[in-house]
Design a protein around this motif. Structure first.
Motif, PDB file in Angstrom:
ATOM      1  N   THR A  91      -4.311   8.254  -2.339  1.00  0.00           N
ATOM      2  CA  THR A  91      -3.863   9.644  -2.429  1.00  0.00           C
ATOM      3  C   THR A  91      -4.611  10.479  -1.386  1.00  0.00           C
ATOM      4  OG1 THR A  91      -5.458   9.980  -4.198  1.00  0.00           O
ATOM      5  CG2 THR A  91      -3.189   9.606  -4.863  1.00  0.00           C
ATOM      6  N   ASP A  99       0.333   5.826 -11.778  1.00  0.00           N
ATOM      7  CA  ASP A  99      -0.686   5.385 -10.826  1.00  0.00           C
ATOM      8  C   ASP A  99      -1.324   4.088 -11.339  1.00  0.00           C
ATOM      9  OD1 ASP A  99      -3.636   5.437  -9.776  1.00  0.00           O
ATOM     10  OD2 ASP A  99      -2.514   6.804  -8.459  1.00  0.00           O
ATOM     11  N   LYS A 100      -1.698   4.112 -12.609  1.00  0.00           N
ATOM     12  CA  LYS A 100      -2.338   2.932 -13.210  1.00  0.00           C
ATOM     13  C   LYS A 100      -1.345   1.763 -13.287  1.00  0.00           C
ATOM     14  CE  LYS A 100      -5.053   1.327 -17.160  1.00  0.00           C
ATOM     15  NZ  LYS A 100      -4.314   0.066 -17.320  1.00  0.00           N
ATOM     16  N   HIS A 130       1.179   1.070 -11.400  1.00  0.00           N
ATOM     17  CA  HIS A 130       1.388   0.456 -10.080  1.00  0.00           C
ATOM     18  C   HIS A 130       0.157  -0.320  -9.637  1.00  0.00           C
ATOM     19  CE1 HIS A 130       5.400   1.875  -9.116  1.00  0.00           C
ATOM     20  NE2 HIS A 130       5.081   3.033  -9.670  1.00  0.00           N
ATOM     21  N   ARG A 131      -1.028   0.223  -9.913  1.00  0.00           N
ATOM     22  CA  ARG A 131      -2.257  -0.507  -9.546  1.00  0.00           C
ATOM     23  C   ARG A 131      -2.346  -1.811 -10.333  1.00  0.00           C
ATOM     24  NH1 ARG A 131      -5.816   3.139  -6.622  1.00  0.00           N
ATOM     25  NH2 ARG A 131      -5.050   5.249  -6.896  1.00  0.00           N
ATOM     26  N   ASP A 132      -1.983  -1.739 -11.610  1.00  0.00           N
ATOM     27  CA  ASP A 132      -2.013  -2.959 -12.431  1.00  0.00           C
ATOM     28  C   ASP A 132      -1.034  -4.011 -11.907  1.00  0.00           C
ATOM     29  OD1 ASP A 132      -3.951  -1.841 -13.979  1.00  0.00           O
ATOM     30  OD2 ASP A 132      -2.651  -1.374 -15.687  1.00  0.00           O
ATOM     31  N   THR A 178       0.856  -1.187   0.000  1.00  0.00           N
ATOM     32  CA  THR A 178       0.000   0.000   0.000  1.00  0.00           C
ATOM     33  C   THR A 178       0.890   1.235   0.000  1.00  0.00           C
ATOM     34  OG1 THR A 178      -1.556  -1.198   1.389  1.00  0.00           O
ATOM     35  CG2 THR A 178      -1.913   1.175   1.166  1.00  0.00           C
ATOM     36  N   THR A 228      -0.333  -2.956  -6.581  1.00  0.00           N
ATOM     37  CA  THR A 228      -0.156  -2.038  -5.459  1.00  0.00           C
ATOM     38  C   THR A 228      -1.428  -1.224  -5.245  1.00  0.00           C
ATOM     39  OG1 THR A 228       2.222  -1.850  -5.812  1.00  0.00           O
ATOM     40  CG2 THR A 228       1.166  -0.008  -4.672  1.00  0.00           C
ATOM     41  N   ARG A 229      -1.774  -1.023  -3.989  1.00  0.00           N
ATOM     42  CA  ARG A 229      -2.880  -0.123  -3.687  1.00  0.00           C
ATOM     43  C   ARG A 229      -2.295   1.265  -3.421  1.00  0.00           C
ATOM     44  NH1 ARG A 229      -6.209   0.334   1.834  1.00  0.00           N
ATOM     45  NH2 ARG A 229      -7.605   2.001   1.155  1.00  0.00           N
ATOM     46  N   ILE A 230      -2.846   2.259  -4.070  1.00  0.00           N
ATOM     47  CA  ILE A 230      -2.367   3.628  -3.840  1.00  0.00           C
ATOM     48  C   ILE A 230      -3.494   4.449  -3.236  1.00  0.00           C
ATOM     49  CG2 ILE A 230      -1.507   5.740  -4.942  1.00  0.00           C
ATOM     50  CD1 ILE A 230      -0.149   4.028  -7.038  1.00  0.00           C
TER      51      ILE A 230
END
Ligand SMILES: Cc1cc2nc3c(=O)[nH]c(=O)nc-3n(C[C@H](O)[C@H](O)[C@H](O)COP(=O)(O)OP(=O)(O)OC[C@H]3O[C@@H](n4cnc5c(N)ncnc54)[C@H](O)[C@@H]3O)c2cc1C
Ligand code: FES
Lengths: 406, 106
Positions: A202, A190-191, A193-195, A168, A198-200
Motif C-alpha cells: 500500500t 487485505d488479509k 489476499h495475503r493468505d 504483487t 499475494t503480496r500487497i
C-alpha cells in the motif's frame, strides 16, 4: 422516427430492449465499435479469466435474437461526430440520422503515466479483446504485478495467485478498495489476499517500468525492484465523452444529464459509465461504473426517450468476486459518519453498515447476501436505525428493513 | 439437447432446447425470455432470474446452495419451489422440465 444508440454495451443494449418492451415500434439502431454483439464485462476479471466461462457465453443475446426484436445492430463502427443541428451521426461507413440519440459510450481504462507503461506485457482490462490477451499472457507469466488494488486488480490477483503465479499488488492509497468500501472490509480482503499468497504494497509509488521490448521489472519510489513479466494496470476508468464534448455537450466528468438522463440538447440522452447524473444516494452529481447503474439508468432513459418522465432513483448496488469471497455493496459510502459491523469477520461472513444522521447510507457485505438484500431496502427507504440494534445478531434484519419510514 | 418449458403467468408456454452444462438463465435470456432479467449475469448477486419450479419437478432438482437460498428470500413473489435460474445448470435429467415465470422480478 428513429432512436439511435451509440455504444453497444450493457447500457446501449438495455436502452434498445427497454424501448421495445415499452411498445415503441419505430426504428432502433444500436451502433458499437467493438466487433461483438453486446456482452457482459464483469466475468472478464472473474469466470472468464479463470476459464470457467467462454467468450460465447458472455454475449447477452445473439445478433439474430436482436434482429428479431427489430434492433438494427451496427458493429465495428465508431461514431466519429454528432451534428446536433442536422441530427446525424457520422460513423466509419456513412451517416445515420436520428430523432432521439442515446449516448452509452462507457469508459476506458485510465493510463498509467510512468515511463515504460507502454512496454509489451503491460495490460489493462476493459473489453473482451483485452480479456483474451490477458488470459493468454497469464498462462505463460510467472511474475505478475498488478497496479491498483481496486476491484478489477484484486479479482485478477486472486485468479493469478490461485494459478500459481507470484503476484504483487501495488496500491497507491493507504488501503485496498479505499474509495469504495469501509476500512474493515479493506482489512479483511487485505488479509485474505495475503493468505492466498499475494503480496500487497500500500502507499506504493511506481517510479518506472523497465524492459527492452517486453516488461522485466517494476521499480518503486523507494528503490525496490520487482520482477514482472506481466503487469496489469487497474487504476480506474475515464468516460468516453470526446464525441459528446466536440458536439458542444457539457462533459465535466462524463456527459452531463438531468434526472431523466437528458442532456442540454432535449433529443440527446446518456446512460451508464459515461453519464454524469444527479443521484439522490450521492446527494450530488456522480458518474457510476456498475451493471446496476447501466441497467437502471438505461431504463429511465428509455422511458424519457418515449416522453415519460420518471426520474432515476434506483438504489446503487455492486458485487465483486475475489477468490472464494463474495463482496456485495449497496448505497454510496461518501460522507459516512460511522461504521457498524454486523456478523463475524473471523468467520468470513459479515456486513459493515455506513451510517449518516442515524440512517444507513451504504453497506458492504462479505458472504452475506441476505444482509446485502436487506441493506438495499434500508438504503432505498432511508430507514432510521440504532447502531447497537443493527449490530445485535438477535435483531432480525429483514423485519427492520421492511419498516416503513414515517 | 434438453427441452425446457417456461410458462408465463397467463399460461403461455415457451419451449427451448438447451445444452447440458448451460444455466437455465442463459438459455432463457439468450432466447429473449424477457421475464428473466438476470441483471448480474449469473453471479447470484441480483435475484432477478427467479423461476418457480413446477411441483412435479421439485424432487428431481438439486437443492439450492446457501447463497441462492439467502437471495431467494428477496425475490418479488417467493414460493416454496422458487429458484434462481442462473444457479440451475442443465443436465440430461432435465428433459421436459417445466418452469413457471413470475409476473415480476423486483
Ligand atoms: C473487468 C471488469 C469487471 C467488472 N466487474 C463488475 C462487477 O463485478 N459488478 C458490476 O456491477 N460492474 C462491473 N463492471 C462494470 C460494468 O461492466 C460497467 O459498469 C458496464 O459495462 C457499463 O456499461 P456501459 O454500457 O455504460 O459501458 P460499456 O459496457 O463499456 O459499453 C460501452 C460501449 O461503447 C463503445 N463505444 C465507445 N465509444 C464509441 C464510439 N464513439 N462509437 C461506437 N461505440 C463506442 C465501447 O467500445 C463499448 O463497447 C466491470 C467492468 C470491467 C471492465
Ligand atoms: S442472474 Fe443475478 S442472481 Fe441469477
Amino acid at each position: 422516427m428513429a432512436i439511435v444508440i451509440l455504444g453497444a454495451g450493457q447500457a446501449g443494449l438495455q436502452i434498445a430492449t427497454s424501448v421495445r418492451q415499452k411498445g415503441y415500434t419505430g426504428k432502433v439502431v444500436l451502433i458499437g465499435d467493438e466487433p461483438h454483439p453486446p456482452y457482459q464485462r464483469p466475468p472478464l476479471s472473474k469466470a472468464f479469466l479463470k476459464g470457467t466461462t467462454d467468450a460465447a457465453s458472455l454475449i447477452f443475446r445473439p445478433a439474430e435474437a436482436l434482429a428479431a426484436q427489430g434492433i438494427d445492430l451496427i458493429l465495428g463502427q465508431k461514431a466519429r461526430r454528432i451534428d446536433l443541428i442536422a441530427k446525424t451521426v457520422e460513423i466509419n461507413d456513412g451517416t445515420v440520422s436520428y430523432e432521439k440519440l442515446a449516448l452509452a459510450l462507457g469508459a476506458r481504462p485510465r493510463q498509467l503515466a510512468v515511463p515504460g507503461a507502454d512496454l509489451e506485457g503491460v495490460y489493462s482490462l476493459r473489453g473482451l479483446a483485452d480479456g483474451q490477451k490477458l488470459m493468454s499472457a497469464l498462462t505463460s507469466a510467472n511474475n505478475v504485478v498488478i497496479v491498483g488494488g481496486g476491484f478489477i486488480g484484486l479479482e485478477v490477483a486472486a485468479t493469478a495467485v490461485a494459478a500459481g503465479k507470484v503476484v504483487t499488488v501495488l496500491e497507491a492509497g493507504p488501503r485496498v478498495m479505499a474509495r469504495a468500501v469501509a476500512p474493515q472490509i479493506s482489512t479483511w480482503f487485505d488479509k485474505m489476499h495475503r493468505d492466498m499468497g499475494t503480496r500487497i504494497v500500500t502507499s506504493a509509488v511506481i517510479a518506472w517500468i523497465d524492459g527492452t521490448d517486453h516488461v522485466k521489472t517494476v521499480t518503486l519510489g523507494d528503490g525496490e525492484v520487482i520482477a514482472a513479466d506481466l503487469v496489469l494496470v487497474g487504476i480506474g476508468a475515464v468516460p468516453n465523452t470526446e464525441i459528446a464534448a466536440e458536439a458542444g455537450l457539457e462533459c465535466p466528468n462524463g456527459v452531463l444529464v438531468d434526472a431523466v438522463g437528458r442532456t442540454a440538447d432535449s433529443d440527446i440522452f446518456a446512460a451508464g459509465d459515461c453519464a454524469f447524473h444527479p443521484n439522490r444516494f450521492a446527494g450530488s452529481y456522480v458518474r457510476l461504473e456498475s451493471v446496476q447503474n447501466a441497467i437502471d439508468q438505461s431504463k429511465t432513459v428509455a422511458a424519457a426517450m418515449l416522453d415519460e418522465t420518471a426520474s432515476y432513483d434506483a438504489v446503487p448496488w455492486f458485487w465483486s468476486d475475489q477468490g472464494q469471497a463474495k463482496l456485495q455493496t449497496t448505497g454510496l459510502p461518501f460522507a459516512a459518519e460511522r461504521h457498524v459491523v454486523r456478523g463475524d469477520p473471523e468467520a468470513g461472513k459479515f456486513t459493515v453498515f455506513h451510517l449518516k444522521s442515524g440512517r444507513v447510507i451504504a453497506a458492504d457485505s462479505v458472504n452475506s447476501p441476505s444482509d446485502h438484500m436487506c441493506a438495499r431496502r434500508m438504503v432505498a427507504g432511508g430507514i432510521p436505525v440504532i447502531p447497537e440494534v443493527l449490530a445485535d445478531p438477535a435483531t432480525d434484519l429483514k423485519t427492520l428493513a421492511m419498516q416503513r419510514t414515517a | 439437447m434438453t427441452t425446457i418449458h417456461f410458462q408465463s403467468p397467463s399460461g403461455e408456454v415457451t419451449t427451448l432446447k438447451g445444452v447440458v452444462g448451460q444455466s437455465i438463465m442463459e438459455l432463457a435470456t439468450s432466447n429473449g425470455v424477457s421475464a428473466i432479467e438476470a441483471d448480474c449475469g449469473g453471479a447470484c448477486a441480483c435475484a432477478t432470474c427467479h423461476v418457480i419450479v413446477d411441483q412435479s419437478w421439485t424432487e428431481r432438482l438439486p437443492a439450492p446452495g446457501v447463497m441462492e437460498r439467502d437471495m431467494l428470500d428477496f425475490v418479488a413473489e417467493p414460493t416454496s419451489t422458487s429458484r434462481l435460474s442462473c444457479q440451475l445448470h442443465i443436465t440430461d435429467d432435465h428433459d421436459g422440465l417445466l418452469l413457471h415465470l413470475p409476473s415480476k422480478q423486483s
